[in-house]
Design an enzyme around this catalytic site. Structure first.
Site, PDB file in Angstrom:
ATOM      1  N   LYS A 197       0.861  -1.184   0.000  1.00  0.00           N
ATOM      2  CA  LYS A 197       0.000   0.000   0.000  1.00  0.00           C
ATOM      3  C   LYS A 197       0.894   1.230   0.000  1.00  0.00           C
ATOM      4  CE  LYS A 197      -3.622   2.434   2.459  1.00  0.00           C
ATOM      5  NZ  LYS A 197      -4.610   2.382   3.546  1.00  0.00           N
ATOM      6  N   ARG A 207     -10.859   9.779   1.971  1.00  0.00           N
ATOM      7  CA  ARG A 207     -10.714  10.412   3.293  1.00  0.00           C
ATOM      8  C   ARG A 207     -11.881  11.358   3.569  1.00  0.00           C
ATOM      9  NH1 ARG A 207      -4.122  11.289   3.020  1.00  0.00           N
ATOM     10  NH2 ARG A 207      -3.632   9.060   2.928  1.00  0.00           N
ATOM     11  N   LYS A 220       1.343   9.997   5.496  1.00  0.00           N
ATOM     12  CA  LYS A 220       1.464   8.611   5.947  1.00  0.00           C
ATOM     13  C   LYS A 220       2.741   7.952   5.427  1.00  0.00           C
ATOM     14  CE  LYS A 220      -3.538   8.074   6.625  1.00  0.00           C
ATOM     15  NZ  LYS A 220      -4.706   7.177   6.508  1.00  0.00           N
ATOM     16  N   GLU A 236       7.446  -6.726   0.727  1.00  0.00           N
ATOM     17  CA  GLU A 236       6.258  -6.587   1.589  1.00  0.00           C
ATOM     18  C   GLU A 236       5.280  -7.742   1.369  1.00  0.00           C
ATOM     19  OE1 GLU A 236       5.399  -4.723   3.983  1.00  0.00           O
ATOM     20  OE2 GLU A 236       6.378  -2.783   3.877  1.00  0.00           O
ATOM     21  N   LYS A 251      -2.231  -1.486  -3.756  1.00  0.00           N
ATOM     22  CA  LYS A 251      -3.086  -0.300  -3.700  1.00  0.00           C
ATOM     23  C   LYS A 251      -2.250   0.964  -3.739  1.00  0.00           C
ATOM     24  CE  LYS A 251      -6.228   2.041  -0.729  1.00  0.00           C
ATOM     25  NZ  LYS A 251      -6.695   2.181   0.608  1.00  0.00           N
ATOM     26  N   SER A 277     -10.166   5.680  -4.690  1.00  0.00           N
ATOM     27  CA  SER A 277     -11.128   6.771  -4.875  1.00  0.00           C
ATOM     28  C   SER A 277     -10.614   7.801  -5.879  1.00  0.00           C
ATOM     29  CB  SER A 277     -11.424   7.421  -3.522  1.00  0.00           C
ATOM     30  OG  SER A 277     -10.233   7.887  -2.917  1.00  0.00           O
ATOM     31  N   TYR A 316     -15.338   0.965  -6.706  1.00  0.00           N
ATOM     32  CA  TYR A 316     -16.598   1.648  -6.386  1.00  0.00           C
ATOM     33  C   TYR A 316     -17.592   1.513  -7.531  1.00  0.00           C
ATOM     34  CZ  TYR A 316     -13.583   3.556  -2.786  1.00  0.00           C
ATOM     35  OH  TYR A 316     -12.707   3.665  -1.736  1.00  0.00           O
TER      36      TYR A 316
END
Ligand code: PBG
Length: 326
Positions: A197, A207, A220, A236, A251, A277, A316
């Site tokens: 990610k 968000r 982040k 990872e 992602k 998104s 979505y």
């Protein structure tokens, strides 16, 4: 002999039936996991400004949406809560009666045939919008966060979640969560690891949807990955598989299809990709600007995930596309 003019690649593209016969990748309703946003209340639909056509739903309305998903052949939904202001504390993440747990129960009661995946991370609950708890120096404290994530995962599993999906990027959390699930008898609860990610600029509308954007202080980058790195994603993914992930995720998806392809070529574990998104908005806003045909752009983008080797796609657009595919 297999050279022009005897060989003509265009011979294979000459008619619709020929192109149909030679199609390598096809979307199917079962390719999709549908992310849904939840809010408190009854009869509530709250449109999300930055996500044209996507809303938050109160649990009663959410159940209707999930029934439609089932009827369209979607195998699984992913839930994200918008926690009310006065409940934004880490403790709320562990409350067996919190919004997401009530939503899981309602879905499992009304639509038991569909899979339910829950988000394991603290950002819908923390007052600062980070995915974990903060250390004294303001960084996210890895091990203190894991102690909460393991409990959060067990609480969600107890509520009936079929898949728990840690989206936090703490080190060691997959192994810790697997152990906690085993110890609590949730041997059948699967883990979808957000394994690679990235600290992406494409999460903005999400968000807004969960209400963490305005709260977020800083970024982040201390836990999510550097968008410039591909080899690190492989490390990872390998770690999360070794710790017990049943499925891994990359992602964002669309901008990271090279990573999806590498993971799918290298590992036998199913790999999912999240059309985030911001990537949803790219298509919607391009179409709204009159710069492309929406449906064609959408199908091209989603088919690209399959071509890259994704087992499935979080999108979505899932309900609309699954219906169209039927
Ligand atoms: C946070 C989380 C994020 C998304 C899914 N889970 C945002 C973030 O990491 O800040 C993004 C999804 C999207 O943009 O569609 N745990």
């Amino acid at each position: 002999m297999s050279q022009y003019p005897a060989l003509r690649m265009r011979r294979r593209r000459q008619a619709p039936w020929m192109r149909a016969m030679l199609t390598e990748h096809r979307l199917h309703p079962s390719d999709f996991i549908w992310p849904l946003f939840i809010c408190e209340g009854e009869g509530e639909e709250q449109p999300i400004t930055a996500l044209r056509g996507v809303s938050r739903w109160s649990i009663d309305k959410l159940v209707e949406q999930v029934k439609m998903a089932r009827d369209a052949g979607i195998p699984c939904v992913a839930l994200f809560p918008n926690t009310p202001e006065d409940k934004r504390t880490e403790d709320e993440a562990l409350n067996p009666d919190n919004l997401i747990c009530r939503a899981v129960k309602a879905i499992k009661d009304a639509v038991p045939e569909i899979g339910v995946m829950t988000d394991v991370a603290l950002d819908p609950y923390t007052p600062h919008g980070h995915d974990g708890v903060l250390a004294a120096d303001g960084s996210v404290d890895n091990d203190a966060t894991i102690a909460l994530l393991t409990q959060q995962a067990v609480v969600q599993a107890r509520a009936g979640a079929d898949i728990v999906a840690p989206s936090d990027m703490m080190d060691g959390r997959i192994g810790a969560i697997r152990n906690a699930l085993e110890e609590n008898g949730h041997t059948n609860t699967a883990i979808m690891a957000y394994a690679a990610k990235y600290a992406s600029s494409l999460y903005g509308p999400f968000r807004e949807a969960v209400g963490s954007g305005d709260r977020l202080k800083g970024d982040k980058k201390g836990y999510q990955m550097n968008p410039a790195n591909g080899d690190e994603a492989m490390a990872e993914v390998e770690l999360d598989i070794a710790e017990g992930a049943d499925f891994v995720m990359v992602k964002p998806g669309l901008l990271y299809l090279d990573v999806v392809a590498r993971v799918s070529d290298t590992f036998d574990t199913p790999v999912f990709a999240y059309m985030t998104s911001g990537e949803y908005a790219m298509i919607e806003e391009t179409a709204a600007a009159g710069a492309g045909d929406r449906d064609t752009m959408l199908m091209e983008a989603l088919t690209a995930f399959k071509r890259a080797g994704a087992t499935g796609i979080l999108s979505y657009h899932a309900l609309e596309v699954a219906r169209k595919l039927r």
